[in-house]
Design a protein around this motif. Structure first.
Motif, mmCIF file in Angstrom:
data_model
loop_
_atom_site.group_PDB
_atom_site.id
_atom_site.type_symbol
_atom_site.label_atom_id
_atom_site.label_comp_id
_atom_site.label_asym_id
_atom_site.label_seq_id
_atom_site.Cartn_x
_atom_site.Cartn_y
_atom_site.Cartn_z
ATOM 1 N N LEU A 130 0.834 -1.202 0.000
ATOM 2 C CA LEU A 130 0.000 0.000 0.000
ATOM 3 C C LEU A 130 0.872 1.256 0.000
ATOM 4 N N VAL A 185 -0.109 1.949 -3.562
ATOM 5 C CA VAL A 185 -1.499 2.418 -3.415
ATOM 6 C C VAL A 185 -1.567 3.395 -2.249
ATOM 7 N N TYR A 234 -5.440 4.296 -0.909
ATOM 8 C CA TYR A 234 -6.213 3.066 -1.110
ATOM 9 C C TYR A 234 -7.695 3.243 -0.756
ATOM 10 N N ARG A 267 -9.357 4.315 -3.791
ATOM 11 C CA ARG A 267 -9.423 3.212 -4.747
ATOM 12 C C ARG A 267 -10.588 2.272 -4.410
ATOM 13 N N TYR A 283 -5.125 -4.730 -4.644
ATOM 14 C CA TYR A 283 -4.557 -3.955 -3.536
ATOM 15 C C TYR A 283 -4.176 -4.800 -2.326
ATOM 16 N N ILE A 337 -6.297 -5.912 -0.211
ATOM 17 C CA ILE A 337 -7.225 -5.491 0.841
ATOM 18 C C ILE A 337 -8.381 -6.482 0.906
#
Length: 309
Positions: A112, A116, A119, A122, A166, A168
């Motif tokens: 991240l 990213v 994030y 995103r 990502y 996540i």
């Protein structure tokens, strides 16, 4: 008492300046080297902007002026999509409010930090796009009944893409509000009324079926009762007939036995007929004698002379 100012002494100024710089260095060392990471957070330590290491909760130290720390939350986070306009397959607009909950794994904060940095934005963009796609596959009349299914589809799409792109983990997607357009509300109202009419018609049909079944049961019961009554009456008549037939048979058998007995008696004694006539005679002669009919005579046995005559 009088003071005399002889002007600034360069050595004194240099000495005080050195003391001030030293104090600043000490303060910066004291306050710039130590840092604390909160619970459910992970720190990313960078050196001159490049990733260096991660730090867990607690007290840590870093190089002043060289290293910096950015914290990432590993607790459940959420982004809210407020009244985003979507369109159904039949081009009806709906303003949707939706919440997306997600978690950042401890081991993914480096990705991240490096790739990213924003994030949350995103995740917002990804969820908003998947939401529009899910609504766009349905007719306006299907939205109310398919709300849970739409949430499940959005969650599946967002979770797969967020993990792939990502790292996540998306844990929940919830549609908290649907703000329908006037045309949408009218369509929903018409659909609700139509469903109510269908439900009422079905209830009436079921009631008619129940009533018909009750009438059929009652008719069957009446028919069974009539059959039972008829069978009972038939059995009664049959029993009565059988009884009468049996009585007639017994009576006939008795008369036959009597006739056979009389015939046997007649054969055994020629005087049996005379005896029978005598039993039936009441002692009176016929009151009328027609034509040449002879006067009935009875043969009386001759009695012997009486004693003393």
């Amino acid at each position: 008492m009088h003071f005399r100012y002889d002007g600034a002494n360069p050595r004194t100024i240099a000495r005080y300046g050195a003391l001030a710089v030293g104090a600043l260095v000490v303060l910066s060392l004291l306050f710039g080297t130590g840092y604390t990471i909160d619970q459910k957070n992970v720190g990313v330590v960078s050196r001159f902007g490049a990733f260096s290491r991660t730090a867990g909760p607690g007290l840590h130290f870093k190089l002043p002026w060289v290293e910096s720390v950015v914290e990432y939350s590993t607790a459940t986070q959420q982004v809210a999509i407020q009244k985003s306009e979507v369109f159904t397959a039949d081009n009806q607009g709906v303003n949707v409010t939706m919440l997306v909950q997600f978690n950042v794994p401890d081991g993914d904060v480096q990705n991240l930090y490096e790739h990213v940095p924003f994030y949350e934005q995103r995740i917002y963009t990804l969820a908003n796009d998947r939401m529009k796609s899910a609504f766009g596959r349905r007719q306006v009349s299907d939205v109310p009944s398919a709300r849970s299914l739409i949430e499940s589809e959005i969650k599946a799409d967002v979770a797969a893409q967020a993990l792939k792109l990502y790292g996540i983990e998306v844990s929940e997607v919830q549609i908290t509000d649907l703000d329908y357009t006037e045309a949408f509300r009218h369509a929903i109202d018409m659909m609700t009324r139509a469903k109510a009419e269908v439900t009422r018609s079905e209830q009436l049909r079921q009631q008619a079926v129940i009533d018909a079944e009750r009438q059929q049961i009652a008719a069957q019961a009446n028919a069974n009762a009539a059959v039972a009554a008829a069978e009972g009456e038939a059995r009664s008549i049959r029993a009565k007939s059988e009884a009468e037939a049996a009585a007639t048979r017994v009576k006939g058998e008795a008369e036959a036995d009597a006739i056979r007995a009389q015939a046997a008696a007649l054969g055994a004694s020629p005087n049996y007929v005379t005896y029978t006539q005598a039993r039936r005679w009441d002692g009176r002669l016929p009151a009328t004698i027609l034509g040449s009919q002879p006067v009935p005579m009875m043969t009386m046995p001759v009695m012997g002379p009486m004693n003393g005559h």
